[in-house]
Each structure stands twice: as structure tokens, then as C-alpha cells.
Design a protein around this motif. Structure first.
Motif, PDB file in Angstrom:
ATOM      1  N   GLY A 142    -103.773 -37.095  75.015  1.00  0.00           N
ATOM      2  CA  GLY A 142    -102.957 -37.613  73.922  1.00  0.00           C
ATOM      3  C   GLY A 142    -102.376 -36.558  73.009  1.00  0.00           C
ATOM      4  O   GLY A 142    -101.698 -36.888  72.026  1.00  0.00           O
ATOM      5  N   LEU A 143    -102.582 -35.277  73.293  1.00  0.00           N
ATOM      6  CA  LEU A 143    -102.047 -34.216  72.443  1.00  0.00           C
ATOM      7  C   LEU A 143    -100.516 -34.214  72.465  1.00  0.00           C
ATOM      8  O   LEU A 143     -99.867 -34.095  71.418  1.00  0.00           O
ATOM      9  N   ALA A 144     -99.933 -34.341  73.660  1.00  0.00           N
ATOM     10  CA  ALA A 144     -98.474 -34.346  73.767  1.00  0.00           C
ATOM     11  C   ALA A 144     -97.886 -35.556  73.039  1.00  0.00           C
ATOM     12  O   ALA A 144     -96.864 -35.438  72.341  1.00  0.00           O
ATOM     13  N   LYS A 145     -98.517 -36.700  73.170  1.00  0.00           N
ATOM     14  CA  LYS A 145     -98.013 -37.913  72.521  1.00  0.00           C
ATOM     15  C   LYS A 145     -98.026 -37.766  71.010  1.00  0.00           C
ATOM     16  O   LYS A 145     -97.103 -38.223  70.311  1.00  0.00           O
ATOM     17  N   ALA A 146     -99.062 -37.123  70.467  1.00  0.00           N
ATOM     18  CA  ALA A 146     -99.149 -36.931  69.018  1.00  0.00           C
ATOM     19  C   ALA A 146     -97.999 -36.071  68.503  1.00  0.00           C
ATOM     20  O   ALA A 146     -97.418 -36.357  67.451  1.00  0.00           O
ATOM     21  N   ILE A 147     -97.651 -35.023  69.255  1.00  0.00           N
ATOM     22  CA  ILE A 147     -96.543 -34.156  68.851  1.00  0.00           C
ATOM     23  C   ILE A 147     -95.229 -34.915  68.885  1.00  0.00           C
ATOM     24  O   ILE A 147     -94.402 -34.825  67.965  1.00  0.00           O
ATOM     25  N   ILE A 148     -95.006 -35.683  69.952  1.00  0.00           N
ATOM     26  CA  ILE A 148     -93.752 -36.430  70.093  1.00  0.00           C
ATOM     27  C   ILE A 148     -93.632 -37.494  69.011  1.00  0.00           C
ATOM     28  O   ILE A 148     -92.553 -37.705  68.434  1.00  0.00           O
ATOM     29  N   ASN A 149     -94.729 -38.183  68.690  1.00  0.00           N
ATOM     30  CA  ASN A 149     -94.678 -39.223  67.667  1.00  0.00           C
ATOM     31  C   ASN A 149     -94.313 -38.645  66.298  1.00  0.00           C
ATOM     32  O   ASN A 149     -93.612 -39.291  65.504  1.00  0.00           O
ATOM     33  N   LEU A 150     -94.778 -37.434  66.015  1.00  0.00           N
ATOM     34  CA  LEU A 150     -94.408 -36.779  64.770  1.00  0.00           C
ATOM     35  C   LEU A 150     -92.907 -36.499  64.734  1.00  0.00           C
ATOM     36  O   LEU A 150     -92.237 -36.743  63.714  1.00  0.00           O
ATOM     37  N   MET A 151     -92.369 -36.014  65.844  1.00  0.00           N
ATOM     38  CA  MET A 151     -90.931 -35.726  65.899  1.00  0.00           C
ATOM     39  C   MET A 151     -90.110 -36.999  65.788  1.00  0.00           C
ATOM     40  O   MET A 151     -89.044 -37.016  65.158  1.00  0.00           O
ATOM     41  N   VAL A 152     -90.600 -38.089  66.370  1.00  0.00           N
ATOM     42  CA  VAL A 152     -89.901 -39.375  66.251  1.00  0.00           C
ATOM     43  C   VAL A 152     -89.892 -39.830  64.800  1.00  0.00           C
ATOM     44  O   VAL A 152     -88.875 -40.338  64.287  1.00  0.00           O
ATOM     45  N   ALA A 153     -91.008 -39.664  64.089  1.00  0.00           N
ATOM     46  CA  ALA A 153     -91.080 -40.055  62.681  1.00  0.00           C
ATOM     47  C   ALA A 153     -90.097 -39.259  61.835  1.00  0.00           C
ATOM     48  O   ALA A 153     -89.524 -39.775  60.865  1.00  0.00           O
ATOM     49  N   LEU A 154     -89.868 -38.004  62.196  1.00  0.00           N
ATOM     50  CA  LEU A 154     -88.981 -37.142  61.416  1.00  0.00           C
ATOM     51  C   LEU A 154     -87.511 -37.378  61.742  1.00  0.00           C
ATOM     52  O   LEU A 154     -86.649 -37.326  60.851  1.00  0.00           O
TER      53      LEU A 154
END
Length: 628
Positions: free
Chosen positions: A279-291
Motif C-alpha cells: 500500500g505504499l504506492a497507493k498512499a503516495i498516489i492518493n496524496l497527489m490526487v488530494a493535491l
């Protein structure tokens, strides 16, 4: 990457063998399962042994000298067992789309001939491996003082397992008649080559065209794995045109599967799959989606940024795209984005990210050309940013006239929450790259630390460590490792043959005679490696032509790091450009989109990317501006 040949013929042809077929299939399945399980255990042992070595060297300051040697012995077994697993899974690098276009009956005959050829080649390679292992018995390893045959025996076991797989495949797809027809045709071709041996020798180095162009491309066109096409060409050339022993093939393969630098490849592949599983990659992508998700083209930028952050670690562009696409593409489709454009951007972003460290292809270039790997890692950052900005500019132009997406902007609290969740994941890509670039540790040691970090985060931070997916990821890792190392080792024998034939001198003379000097040489190199990328993919092309082309680049005063970046990006053009680039079809498969829908859009993105590659080629500062 690979495009497997359709095996629909299995259902329309009666088995070649009725009695004993089921037993052979059961034996092959048992051996294949054990090979995958043992290779997975070896991969875990590698991580532990290398981790112990890192701890003793950097924490206790008391290095254990036998750990690297033991790890290399295990690496050989991991590579060859992985190659056997890859053959069972259809994971070796190959081009199968030509055979897939044939009529079912013709496809069946071609596939039968290809697998009969492969079975014969496996027997020949097994014989060579046995001889090589027997002659290695008298040599001892430096630290452990073990017989070298402990390592080289891995090739015997690997080729034996692959021979069993080839025989089993034949029983499934061939009739007894079609097998004997294929066998007779092979005997006839071999007899014809032996009869024409003198004529082929009389034409000098022009016979290289037959062995390493016609023969290799013919095998690849039939769907034979690229690694085995190289092995067949090298064996035929060495047997008919030289007095050199065919043991050179085993020697080159042994050199590849016992190279301490290449040992980093399975470790980085494992880090890549763990990023996805934990889930490390998903956490990074979700942050970018939020921004960025609420802006025009926001998810397009997230896709590009995600590929930049995650790419290069897994060792496989398919794995990189598969880690990003399931997170972003469904939401992009929900917002009404065109499927073809999404896949086109996914594909070209994969090409853009090829030089982002710790790129496995950069490691291969460094090993093949002698260029410093840490320097290549430093040099790969900025060219990838140039490609990233070029693609982002296309996204900006194409989306500026569209209405804003129907989604609200993330609140500050939501952004802080996403950042908090991503906080443990964000440092990993940067720490891995910084440690290798700064020379804090070797690439293999850094990858080992990355594996440990990913496991700890997955278990204790994200509480996401599904054992079934982890086991599947281990099998996928050993399979990809075997595919990469086998093609690297077998391509090495072709590179040796080309060098010993004097072809390298002829090529150097021709290239140095080009009008326009370094400028034309760079343009020719871009076109040449783009074509190679569409036919051979990255690793075999690198192993084959790096020893030939890099000395020529040096004679033109082109910096080795600069030329390496140009080569890698040029290969990525061919790898991801339709109609032959298998990377493009992998992106279509991952995105669940028909290739025809993405053809129109990808040409625009690819044209801009090609312009970026040309710009990088003629502005060396992008590649070497930050070298010490």
C-alpha cells in the motif's frame, strides 16, 4: 514484457501422446511448482544474507567477507530456477503478435515447429551446461572454498527443467504427425547449414547477417523467446563458422548470473512489488490526487507524477504501470476522459520514466558499457524531468479548454490526512535514489534496505501484508529475474561473437566515417536504438550493442553518461511506440482498452517525447550537468 502466443490450438488438436501424457504433465507441474517455491525461498534468503552483510558492514563495522560470495551462488540458482518458472508462465521477452495474426491451422504448425526447435535447443544447452559444470569442478570459490560446480550446476538444473516444460507443451499442442514433420524439417535445415558451411565461410563477415539477423528475426517472428533466439544463433555461428567451443555460451551466462552488480536486479524488483502489495504506492498516489485531482487535467498530472516517483524501482514497466493505473484510471474514466488518451499517456509516461533511478535498464547499461552506475543514476534525473515537462505541456494544451472536473477540492484536513498516511511511504523512493547516487552503499545493499523498509511499513504501519499476494509477488519477482538474467547472459554470447568476428571494428570504421560527425552519429543512434527497442526490447539490445557503440561515442568525445541516457530513451521510443512496441500493448492490457482506441492519441504524445529525446541528445548538460 511479453505478448504470449495464443494457444487455442490446444483444444483443436488431439494430444501427440496419449499414454503417459498425463504423467508427464503432472511431473512438469510438480517440478515447476517446486522450482517456484525454492526460488522464492532463495529470494528471501538473499534478502536476509544481504541484510546481515549490510548490518555487519555499516553498523558493526565488521564486514563478513563470505556473504557476497554465498549470495552470488544463491543468485545463480535464483536466476536459472526463475528462468524455468518464466518459461512455464510465458514471461520471457518475446514478440507473439505475428503468430497471433495467422490462421489457427497455420498458427498450430508454426507453434509446433517453434516448440520442437526450443526442445532441441534445450537439450543442446543442457549438454553444454553439463560439460561446463564438470570442467568447473576443479575450481574453488575464493572465500568459502567450495567447488565452482556448486554454482554452475544451477544451469544444468535450469535447462533440464526448461526441457521438460518444452516437452510438456509439445504434448499439449502437437499431433504426432506435426511433431515428426517439425523434427524432420529441423534435421533438414541443420543438414543444409552444414552442407553450406564452406559457402558461408567464404563470404566473410556477411554471414553475420544470416546468423544474427535472418536467423534471430526468423525465430522471434515465430514467437520463440528472444533469449533462446540469441542462444540458437550463437550456437549455430560458433559451431559452423569458428573453432571456438560452444562452452562460451555457458561462460557468458555464468558471468551474468554471478555478477554482484546484477544481483541488485531481483532486490529492486522485489522492492517494486512490495510498494504495490503493502500500500505504499497507493498512499503516495492518493496524496497527489488530494493535491491536484480537482484541477483541469489534474489526474493526468497525477499519472505523470506517480510514474516519476514509482518508476524505475520494480524493474518492469508493466509492473510500474500496473501499480499506478488501477488507482488512477477508474476515476479518470468516471470523469469522462477518453480511454484511448488515458492509455496513450500511461504508455508514453512509461517511456519517459526509463532513466529514473534506480532504473534496472541503467544498471544493465552500466554493466555492459563500463560506465559508472552511480553517475548514470545522477544523470537520469533531469532528462526524465525534461520528458515529464514535455508531456505535461501536452496535457495542459489539451485540457485548457475543458470544463473543470465535477469534483470538489480537497479540504485542508483531507490533505493533511493524506499527507500523514503517505508520510512513511514518501521517503523510500528518495532514500533509495539518494543512497545510490551519493555512494553511501552499493545498489544491491540499498535495494536490500528498501525491501526491509517496505516489509516493516507494510506490517507495522499500513497493516497491509497479505500473505497470498506476497507469495504471488515472490513468484513474479523470480520469474522476471530469470527472464532478465537469461536474456542478458545469452545475449552476451552473441555480443562476444560479434566482437571476435571483427564486426565491431567494421562498425566503428563505418560510424566514424559518417558525415556530420557527432551530430549525425547521435541522430543515427536514436533511430537505430528505437528500431532495436521495438524488436528486441531493452535488455538484449543493451547487452548486444553497448560494447560496440559506446567506444564509438567516446571517439566522438560524447560523454558516456550522456550517450547512455540517449540510448535508454531511444530504446523506450521503440518499446512503447505502436505498431511493434510491446510496452504499448502492455499499457492497453493494463488499462483494459483496445489498442485501436489509443493509436490516434499516442502518436501526439510520442511525437512530443521524441522531440524531447532529440533535445536531450543535443543538450548534454541535461545528462551530465550535475555530475561531480
Amino acid at each position: 514484457m511479453s505478448k504470449s502466443i495464443s494457444m487455442s490450438t490446444e483444444t483443436v488438436h488431439s494430444p501427440m501422446l496419449h499414454t503417459g501424457e498425463r504423467l508427464l504433465v503432472q511431473v512438469e507441474q510438480l517440478l515447476g511448482s517446486w522450482a517456484g517455491a525454492i526460488a522464492s525461498v532463495i529470494l528471501i534468503m538473499e534478502s536476509v544474507i544481504l541484510g546481515v552483510g549490510v548490518f555487519s558492514r555499516y553498523v558493526l563495522h565488521r564486514p563478513i567477507f563470505w556473504t557476497d560470495e554465498f549470495a552470488l551462488i544463491l543468485f545463480a540458482w535464483l536466476s536459472m530456477l526463475g528462468a524455468a518458472v518464466a518459461l512455464r508462465r510465458g514471461a520471457h521477452m518475446r514478440l507473439g503478435f505475428i503468430v497471433e495474426k495467422l490462421r489457427p491451422a497455420t498458427q498450430a504448425r508454426v507453434s509446433t515447429f517453434a516448440w520442437t526447435l526450443l526442445l532441441g535447443l534445450m537439450v543442446a544447452l543442457l549438454y553444454a551446461a553439463v560439460n561446463f559444470t564438470v570442467h568447473s569442478w576443479t575450481e574453488l570459490t575464493p572465500a568459502l572454498q567450495w567447488h565452482l560446480s556448486v554454482r554452475t550446476a544451477s544451469m544444468v538444473v535450469g535447462f533440464a527443467l526448461m526441457a521438460v516444460t518444452a516437452a510438456t507443451k509439445l504434448t499439449r499442442i502437437a499431433t504426432l504427425r506435426s511433431f515428426f514433420v517439425s523434427f524432420a524439417l529441423l534435421i533438414a535445415i541443420g543438414a543444409a547449414l552444414y552442407y553450406l558451411q564452406g559457402s558461408l565461410q567464404d563470404i566473410g563477415n556477411y554471414n553475420l547477417i544470416f546468423f544474427f539477423v535472418v536467423l534471430v528475426l526468423g525465430c522471434i517472428g515465430m514467437g520463440v523467446e528472444i533469449a533462446f533466439a540469441f542462444a540458437l544463433a550463437a550456437m549455430a555461428y560458433l559451431s559452423l563458422m569458428t573453432n571456438a567451443p560452444t562452452s562460451i555460451i555457458m561462460n557468458r551466462l555464468d558471468a551474468a548470473i554471478s555478477d554482484i552488480t546484477l544481483l541488485s536486479i531481483p532486490m529492486f524488483i522485489l522492492v517494486g512489488v512490495l510498494l504495490d502489495v503493502t500500500g505504499l504506492a497507493k498512499a503516495i498516489i492518493n496524496l497527489m490526487v488530494a493535491l491536484l485531482g480537482h484541477t483541469r487535467g489534474g489526474l493526468h498530472y497525477v499519472l505523470l507524477g506517480g510514474m516519476y516517483l514509482v518508476s524505475g524501482i520494480s524493474g518492469s514497466k508493466s509492473a510500474d504501470m500496473a501499480a499506478i493505473a488501477p488507482i488512477i484510471l477508474p476515476e479518470m474514466k468516471r470523469r469522462g476522459e477518453k480511454e484511448g488518451e488515458l492509455v496513450a499517456l500511461l504508455s508514453v509516461s512509461g517511456a519517459m520514466a526509463e532513466t529514473i533511478p534506480p532504473s534496472i535498464i541503467l544498471i544493465a547499461v552500466g554493466v555492459a558499457s563500463g560506465v559508472s552506475i552511480s553517475s548514470l543514476f545522477v544523470g537520469g534525473f533531469v532528462p526524465a524531468i525534461v520528458g515529464l515537462l514535455a508531456l505535461a505541456a501536452v496535457v495542459f494544451v489539451r485540457t485548457r479548454g475543458r470544463t473543470a472536473p465535477d469534483c470538489r477540492k480537497a479540504t485542508g484536513a483531507e490533505i493533511r490526512k493524506a499527507m500523514f498516511i503517505a508520510l512513511p511511504a514518501i521517503p523510500l523512493p528518495f532514500l533509495i535514489r539518494a543512497a545510490v547516487v551519493e555512494g553511501v552503499a552499493t545498489a544491491t545493499e540499498v535495494a536490500t534496505i528498501g525491501v526491509l523498509y517496505s516489509v516493516i511499513c507494510g506490517i507495522f504501519v499500513y497493516r497491509q501484508f497479505p500473505l497470498k499476494r506476497v507469495c504471488d509477488s515472490l513468484i513474479a519477482t523470480v520469474s522476471l529475474t530469470g527472464a532478465i538474467l537469461l536474456v542478458t547472459g545469452l545475449a552476451g554470447s552473441v555480443a562476444w561473437s560479434l566482437t571476435q568476428s571483427g564486426f565491431s571494428d567494421d562498425l566503428s570504421t563505418m560510424m566514424q566515417g559518417l558525415p556530420g560527425g557527432a551530430t549525425v552519429f547521435l541522430l543515427v543512434s536514436i533511430a537505430f536504438f528505437a528500431i532495436l527497442g521495438s524488436v528486441l526490447e531493452g535488455f538484449p539490445a543493451i547487452v548486444l550493442f553497448s560494447p560496440l557503440m559506446f567506444p564509438i561515442a567516446t571517439s566522438y568525445s560524447i560523454h558516456g553518461v550522456h550517450y547512455a541516457i540517449v540510448v535508454v530513451l531511444s530504446l523506450s521510443i521503440g518499446l512503447f511506440a505502436p505498431p511493434f512496441g510491446v510496452g504499448f500493448y502492455s499499457a492497453c492490457a493494463i488499462g483494459g482498452v483496445e489498442p485501436q482506441k489509443a493509436m490516434k492519441d499516442i502518436f501526439l504524445y510520442m511525437a512530443v517525447f521524441v522531440c524531447a529525446v532529440v533535445l536531450i541528445a543535443f543538450v548534454p548538460w541535461f545528462s551530465i550537468g550535475f555530475l561531480h
